[in-house]
Motif scaffolding. Sequence first.
Motif, PDB file in Angstrom:
ATOM      1  N   ILE A 114      48.278  56.080  80.479  1.00 28.25           N
ATOM      2  CA  ILE A 114      48.413  56.772  81.940  1.00 28.25           C
ATOM      3  C   ILE A 114      49.865  56.725  82.572  1.00 28.25           C
ATOM      4  CG2 ILE A 114      47.660  56.641  84.222  1.00 28.25           C
ATOM      5  CD1 ILE A 114      44.963  55.636  83.287  1.00 28.25           C
ATOM      6  N   THR A 115      50.382  58.001  82.729  1.00 31.99           N
ATOM      7  CA  THR A 115      51.781  58.034  82.992  1.00 31.99           C
ATOM      8  C   THR A 115      51.632  58.030  84.719  1.00 31.99           C
ATOM      9  OG1 THR A 115      51.853  60.294  82.618  1.00 31.99           O
ATOM     10  CG2 THR A 115      52.319  58.800  80.905  1.00 31.99           C
ATOM     11  N   ILE A 116      52.947  58.204  85.247  1.00 30.08           N
ATOM     12  CA  ILE A 116      52.855  58.620  86.675  1.00 30.08           C
ATOM     13  C   ILE A 116      52.183  59.947  87.042  1.00 30.08           C
ATOM     14  CG2 ILE A 116      54.548  59.071  88.691  1.00 30.08           C
ATOM     15  CD1 ILE A 116      56.095  56.583  87.490  1.00 30.08           C
ATOM     16  N   PRO A 117      52.663  61.064  86.472  1.00 29.63           N
ATOM     17  CA  PRO A 117      52.018  62.379  86.839  1.00 29.63           C
ATOM     18  C   PRO A 117      50.845  62.247  86.602  1.00 29.63           C
ATOM     19  CG  PRO A 117      54.122  62.579  85.272  1.00 29.63           C
ATOM     20  CD  PRO A 117      53.913  61.125  85.200  1.00 29.63           C
ATOM     21  N   ARG A 118      50.100  61.643  85.539  1.00 26.71           N
ATOM     22  CA  ARG A 118      48.772  61.529  85.310  1.00 26.71           C
ATOM     23  C   ARG A 118      48.043  60.925  86.577  1.00 26.71           C
ATOM     24  NH1 ARG A 118      45.792  59.627  80.251  1.00 26.71           N
ATOM     25  NH2 ARG A 118      43.670  59.879  80.872  1.00 26.71           N
ATOM     26  N   MET A 119      48.659  59.741  86.805  1.00 28.42           N
ATOM     27  CA  MET A 119      47.916  59.078  87.987  1.00 28.42           C
ATOM     28  C   MET A 119      48.189  59.761  89.297  1.00 28.42           C
ATOM     29  SD  MET A 119      46.638  55.871  88.192  1.00 28.42           S
ATOM     30  CE  MET A 119      45.704  56.168  89.833  1.00 28.42           C
ATOM     31  N   LEU A 120      49.109  60.457  89.541  1.00 27.78           N
ATOM     32  CA  LEU A 120      49.303  61.277  90.771  1.00 27.78           C
ATOM     33  C   LEU A 120      48.309  62.471  90.851  1.00 27.78           C
ATOM     34  CD1 LEU A 120      52.935  61.345  91.588  1.00 27.78           C
ATOM     35  CD2 LEU A 120      51.170  59.508  92.060  1.00 27.78           C
ATOM     36  N   ARG A 121      47.990  62.896  89.402  1.00 18.01           N
ATOM     37  CA  ARG A 121      46.894  63.967  89.509  1.00 18.01           C
ATOM     38  C   ARG A 121      45.631  63.537  89.574  1.00 18.01           C
ATOM     39  NH1 ARG A 121      48.559  66.137  84.848  1.00 18.01           N
ATOM     40  NH2 ARG A 121      47.097  65.363  83.581  1.00 18.01           N
ATOM     41  N   LEU A 122      45.415  62.467  89.147  1.00 21.10           N
ATOM     42  CA  LEU A 122      44.109  61.862  89.365  1.00 21.10           C
ATOM     43  C   LEU A 122      43.725  61.621  90.876  1.00 21.10           C
ATOM     44  CD1 LEU A 122      44.098  59.155  86.629  1.00 21.10           C
ATOM     45  CD2 LEU A 122      42.517  61.461  86.604  1.00 21.10           C
ATOM     46  N   ILE A 123      44.922  61.030  91.473  1.00 23.24           N
ATOM     47  CA  ILE A 123      44.638  60.814  92.863  1.00 23.24           C
ATOM     48  C   ILE A 123      44.557  62.215  93.688  1.00 23.24           C
ATOM     49  CG2 ILE A 123      45.787  60.077  94.916  1.00 23.24           C
ATOM     50  CD1 ILE A 123      47.384  57.731  93.215  1.00 23.24           C
ATOM     51  N   GLU A 124      45.274  62.992  93.256  1.00 22.98           N
ATOM     52  CA  GLU A 124      44.981  64.507  93.953  1.00 22.98           C
ATOM     53  C   GLU A 124      43.832  64.997  93.802  1.00 22.98           C
ATOM     54  OE1 GLU A 124      48.590  67.110  94.196  1.00 22.98           O
ATOM     55  OE2 GLU A 124      47.376  68.923  93.989  1.00 22.98           O
ATOM     56  N   GLU A 125      43.229  65.327  92.619  1.00 25.08           N
ATOM     57  CA  GLU A 125      42.334  65.681  92.393  1.00 25.08           C
ATOM     58  C   GLU A 125      41.013  65.001  92.896  1.00 25.08           C
ATOM     59  OE1 GLU A 125      43.371  67.189  87.931  1.00 25.08           O
ATOM     60  OE2 GLU A 125      41.954  65.554  88.058  1.00 25.08           O
ATOM     61  N   GLN A 126      40.925  63.664  92.817  1.00 21.05           N
ATOM     62  CA  GLN A 126      39.692  62.974  93.227  1.00 21.05           C
ATOM     63  C   GLN A 126      39.685  62.792  94.709  1.00 21.05           C
ATOM     64  OE1 GLN A 126      39.536  59.383  90.735  1.00 21.05           O
ATOM     65  NE2 GLN A 126      39.914  60.568  88.957  1.00 21.05           N
ATOM     66  N   THR A 127      40.764  62.874  95.658  1.00 22.91           N
ATOM     67  CA  THR A 127      40.699  62.583  97.047  1.00 22.91           C
ATOM     68  C   THR A 127      40.627  64.252  97.502  1.00 22.91           C
ATOM     69  OG1 THR A 127      43.098  62.985  97.161  1.00 22.91           O
ATOM     70  CG2 THR A 127      42.213  60.716  97.004  1.00 22.91           C
ATOM     71  N   GLY A 128      40.337  65.297  96.626  1.00 25.14           N
ATOM     72  CA  GLY A 128      40.343  66.472  97.043  1.00 25.14           C
ATOM     73  C   GLY A 128      41.254  66.947  97.914  1.00 25.14           C
ATOM     74  N   GLY A 129      42.562  66.333  97.669  1.00 22.58           N
ATOM     75  CA  GLY A 129      43.778  67.114  98.052  1.00 22.58           C
ATOM     76  C   GLY A 129      44.091  66.378  99.597  1.00 22.58           C
ATOM     77  N   LEU A 130      43.331  65.440  99.868  1.00 19.19           N
ATOM     78  CA  LEU A 130      43.776  64.635 100.943  1.00 19.19           C
ATOM     79  C   LEU A 130      45.093  64.083 100.744  1.00 19.19           C
ATOM     80  CD1 LEU A 130      42.305  63.652 103.808  1.00 19.19           C
ATOM     81  CD2 LEU A 130      41.705  61.525 102.512  1.00 19.19           C
ATOM     82  N   MET A 131      45.407  63.732  99.458  1.00 22.70           N
ATOM     83  CA  MET A 131      46.793  63.077  99.106  1.00 22.70           C
ATOM     84  C   MET A 131      46.946  64.008  97.944  1.00 22.70           C
ATOM     85  SD  MET A 131      45.918  58.950  99.004  1.00 22.70           S
ATOM     86  CE  MET A 131      45.636  58.339 100.707  1.00 22.70           C
TER      87      MET A 131
END
Lengths: 440, 71
Positions: free
Chosen positions: A285-302
């Motif tokens: 898990i790299t930084i961009p992948r972690m941020l993509r997981l956050i974005e996808e899984q918060t429905g764009g809230l973050m």
Amino acid sequence: MLVGRTKSLCPVCLRLLEAEKVTGQGGIYLEKRCPEHGKFSVLIWEGELSDYLRWGRENNRAEPPVLPRASEKGCPFDCGLCGEHLRKGCCVLLELTNRCNLRCPVCFASAGEGQGRDLPLEEIAAQYDFLMAHGGPFNIQLSGGEPTMREDLPEIIRLGREKGFGFFQLNTNGLRLAAEPGYAKALREAGLDTVFLQFDGLDDRVYQILRGRPLLEEKRRALEACAAAGLGAVLVPVIAPGVNEGQAGEIIRFALAHMPAVRGVHFQPISYFGRCALERSGRPITIPRMLRLIEEQTGGLMTAKDFDGGGAENPYCSFHASYMRKPDGSLRPLAKKSAACCCTGSDDSRLFVAGQWSGEERRDFGPEGALAETSALDEFLEKARRSTLTVSGMLFQDAYNVDLERLRRCYICEVDGERGMVPFCAYNLTDTRGRSLYRR
Amino acid sequence: MEKNYYTIDPLGKLSCAKCRVPLVKGKAKFMYLDNGFPVELPVCPVCGFVYVPEELALGKVLAVEKALEDK
């Protein structure tokens, strides 16, 4: 295509190697060749080169260690900190014991192995003094092992406060906080600010794999105890590919639902050092992948663009964003100071972390006189404390992806009785057979 | 030469150094990153000079700035 050159280590024999950062399939790779053990190519950034370069904001402000030790063998074999290091330190870990009441399949400190040993109180006092003489005060993380195994933990915190340290966080699995009424309050009264709570997800399957047994109910009870005692809590998930990468959004939603006691979420994508029952992923898990997981899984809230790399540490080591929750439940990212100023230092980071992660306020700003009325500021500060959440993460380095450029800007240190302050990733680095550079 | 905008008498009473009149409690507003905070502070009734006590600037005002900033 060559992106940059650095130095790294052979993961098998820990020999110093020249390394190149190059573009490759789907991202940026760190490549190196050991004359004995062959070539290693490790994914360090998933995504475009332009995004990789944009993330790497320069920060050249010199912050040399105070009273550095002489280096004979060179980086990273003489850590302590030496004169080659570029940061003076921000958060320092004190490992109070190697005892633990869990036996996690994943543990950077390999806790619970061998003979249980507590660091004697006089050695802890000496370490506090050493830190003060070497650039302190720093934020102190009380770690281990499981530090709550010690009966004198409140005394250790009080001693640190007396010696002038202003922020204490407890790195814990939370079991004792959950089990013992009054324990959280006792720690709070001793001067603890924040509980850095290992919290890998909202599904006991995850705890079974990473921690060896179901723990979710105990985590919930530990958080209730923190909230009741006025202790801030930061949820600290280790994220392992194939285990809990689908839990990031749920963890964040849980944090939002438990504000203001929960002050932040601090992700730690898994590093393959110490005791680690999991095979190193070919797609770590790299930084961009972690941020993509956050974005996808918060429905764009973050969203990924809310986040920035660290300003004081090497930007490729961390990411962070802070949010204020609006009355309608939506989130507003706080302004990035880094956009206007590239000069974030270790002290700025230290105070920022202390402010964001602490529990109820201890501050008293003193009188302002009869001609002043500033309740709007008081109301805002109280609101900010109740409605601000920080989401951050740190990507520790292991023997595969270690990059000495990153290491030299590390400001998270372990304090060691013999060597002094050793950057966290150097201290915990192990080769493929589990042999350590520093940890004893 | 350092310029003084106000004077403090031995009893702690503040006066405007330019207009030589006592400061009075008056309305002011701190603005930072699109946020406004209405406060009342000692002001000069003649020229409008606002006195911000040092402990306020380095205390609450700084804390508010920090609460509005990411690191």
